[in-house]
Design a protein around this motif. Structure first.
Motif: not given
Length: 79
Positions: A9-16, A18-28, A43-48
């Motif tokens: 939900d509203s997790r602007e401070d945590e989402i980056a 969380a996504i940074r921890s997986v983005v290089d290991r997944v396809d999507r 923020r999710a779009k900025e990282i992923a």
């Protein structure tokens, strides 16, 4: 294909982080958005980047959102 699924939900401070921890290991990177009212999705779009997919889901409870994520991941091609 490997798809990470994050329910948020509203997790602007945590989402980056969380996504940074997986983005290089997944396809999507799939975000199940359950009503964010802040910059969480931006923020999710900025990282992923182009790996990001977002599915809107009305909050009922966590298991419903998680199950919606499993279905959406399969549609994206998750194995």
């Amino acid at each position: 294909m490997i798809v990470s699924v994050t329910v948020t939900d509203s997790r602007e401070d945590e989402i980056a982080g969380a996504i940074r921890s997986v983005v290089d290991r997944v396809d999507r990177v799939l975000v199940i958005a359950t009503g964010a009212t802040d910059r969480t999705l931006e923020r999710a779009k900025e990282i992923a980047g182009e790996k990001l997919s977002v599915e809107q889901h009305r909050w009922v409870d966590f298991s419903a959102a998680r199950n919606a994520g499993f279905v959406a991941a399969e549609v994206l091609g998750a194995e």
